[in-house]
Design a protein around this motif. Structure first.
Motif, mmCIF file in Angstrom:
data_model
loop_
_atom_site.group_PDB
_atom_site.id
_atom_site.type_symbol
_atom_site.label_atom_id
_atom_site.label_comp_id
_atom_site.label_asym_id
_atom_site.label_seq_id
_atom_site.Cartn_x
_atom_site.Cartn_y
_atom_site.Cartn_z
ATOM 1 N N ALA A 19 -75.123 74.145 -81.422
ATOM 2 C CA ALA A 19 -75.541 75.495 -81.819
ATOM 3 C C ALA A 19 -74.559 76.509 -81.230
ATOM 4 O O ALA A 19 -73.971 76.276 -80.168
ATOM 5 C CB ALA A 19 -76.952 75.793 -81.326
ATOM 6 N N SER A 20 -74.390 77.619 -81.920
ATOM 7 C CA SER A 20 -73.494 78.661 -81.423
ATOM 8 C C SER A 20 -74.303 79.859 -80.949
ATOM 9 O O SER A 20 -75.451 80.055 -81.360
ATOM 10 C CB SER A 20 -72.530 79.101 -82.520
ATOM 11 O OG SER A 20 -73.244 79.747 -83.562
ATOM 12 N N ILE A 21 -73.684 80.655 -80.089
ATOM 13 C CA ILE A 21 -74.339 81.863 -79.595
ATOM 14 C C ILE A 21 -74.676 82.786 -80.752
ATOM 15 O O ILE A 21 -75.779 83.334 -80.824
ATOM 16 C CB ILE A 21 -73.462 82.573 -78.548
ATOM 17 C CG1 ILE A 21 -73.374 81.717 -77.284
ATOM 18 C CG2 ILE A 21 -74.008 83.958 -78.221
ATOM 19 C CD1 ILE A 21 -72.423 82.236 -76.240
ATOM 20 N N SER A 22 -73.735 82.934 -81.675
ATOM 21 C CA SER A 22 -73.969 83.845 -82.806
ATOM 22 C C SER A 22 -75.120 83.350 -83.683
ATOM 23 O O SER A 22 -75.845 84.155 -84.261
ATOM 24 C CB SER A 22 -72.697 84.016 -83.644
ATOM 25 O OG SER A 22 -72.286 82.786 -84.199
ATOM 26 N N GLU A 23 -75.286 82.052 -83.758
ATOM 27 C CA GLU A 23 -76.380 81.464 -84.534
ATOM 28 C C GLU A 23 -77.743 81.826 -83.931
ATOM 29 O O GLU A 23 -78.731 81.938 -84.643
ATOM 30 C CB GLU A 23 -76.181 79.950 -84.552
ATOM 31 C CG GLU A 23 -77.156 79.134 -85.315
ATOM 32 C CD GLU A 23 -76.843 77.643 -85.249
ATOM 33 O OE1 GLU A 23 -77.526 76.889 -85.918
ATOM 34 O OE2 GLU A 23 -75.904 77.234 -84.513
ATOM 35 N N MET A 24 -77.766 82.035 -82.613
ATOM 36 C CA MET A 24 -79.034 82.266 -81.921
ATOM 37 C C MET A 24 -79.222 83.721 -81.493
ATOM 38 O O MET A 24 -80.053 84.014 -80.645
ATOM 39 C CB MET A 24 -79.117 81.341 -80.703
ATOM 40 C CG MET A 24 -79.130 79.880 -81.079
ATOM 41 S SD MET A 24 -79.381 78.784 -79.664
ATOM 42 C CE MET A 24 -77.826 78.957 -78.793
ATOM 43 N N GLU A 25 -78.479 84.642 -82.082
ATOM 44 C CA GLU A 25 -78.573 86.052 -81.692
ATOM 45 C C GLU A 25 -79.900 86.702 -82.062
ATOM 46 O O GLU A 25 -80.336 87.635 -81.401
ATOM 47 C CB GLU A 25 -77.433 86.848 -82.331
ATOM 48 C CG GLU A 25 -76.121 86.643 -81.657
ATOM 49 C CD GLU A 25 -75.009 87.468 -82.295
ATOM 50 O OE1 GLU A 25 -74.036 87.740 -81.579
ATOM 51 O OE2 GLU A 25 -75.110 87.837 -83.471
ATOM 52 N N THR A 26 -80.530 86.200 -83.106
ATOM 53 C CA THR A 26 -81.809 86.765 -83.531
ATOM 54 C C THR A 26 -82.924 85.758 -83.251
ATOM 55 O O THR A 26 -82.661 84.559 -83.074
ATOM 56 C CB THR A 26 -81.811 87.090 -85.037
ATOM 57 O OG1 THR A 26 -81.697 85.857 -85.774
ATOM 58 C CG2 THR A 26 -80.670 88.031 -85.402
ATOM 59 N N ALA A 27 -84.142 86.245 -83.237
ATOM 60 C CA ALA A 27 -85.281 85.345 -83.032
ATOM 61 C C ALA A 27 -85.342 84.302 -84.142
ATOM 62 O O ALA A 27 -85.604 83.118 -83.883
ATOM 63 C CB ALA A 27 -86.575 86.147 -82.966
ATOM 64 N N ALA A 28 -85.076 84.720 -85.376
ATOM 65 C CA ALA A 28 -85.103 83.787 -86.499
ATOM 66 C C ALA A 28 -83.993 82.745 -86.368
ATOM 67 O O ALA A 28 -84.214 81.559 -86.626
ATOM 68 C CB ALA A 28 -84.974 84.546 -87.822
#
Length: 79
Positions: free
Chosen positions: A40-49
């Motif tokens: 997983a990437s940080i940008s992938e997890m920036e939002t709750a969704a």
């Protein structure tokens, strides 16, 4: 302990939701680290969704689920 017998880990979710903010941040950091180790990437997890999508995707792997579970148990034991 009741949450060990509850369906869908309802009790664990309740206990986690009652963590202090600093404990919750530590838990989220640990879970993010586990997810990032799996790709997983940080940008992938920036939002709750985005975080939820990554969590569901990577937790399909039993080893990842175990690491996430361990992080949750560690957070609850640190209270």
């Amino acid at each position: 302990v009741g949450f060990l017998q509850a369906e869908d880990y309802d009790g664990v979710i309740q206990a986690i939701s009652e963590l202090e903010d600093d404990q919750l941040q530590v838990l989220l950091s640990k879970v993010c680290a586990v997810l990032m180790e799996e790709g997983a990437s940080i940008s992938e997890m920036e939002t709750a969704a985005g975080f939820w999508d990554a969590l569901c995707h990577y937790a399909e792997n039993g080893l990842v689920r175990n690491e996430i579970w361990k992080a949750c148990v560690d957070a609850l034991n640190a209270q």
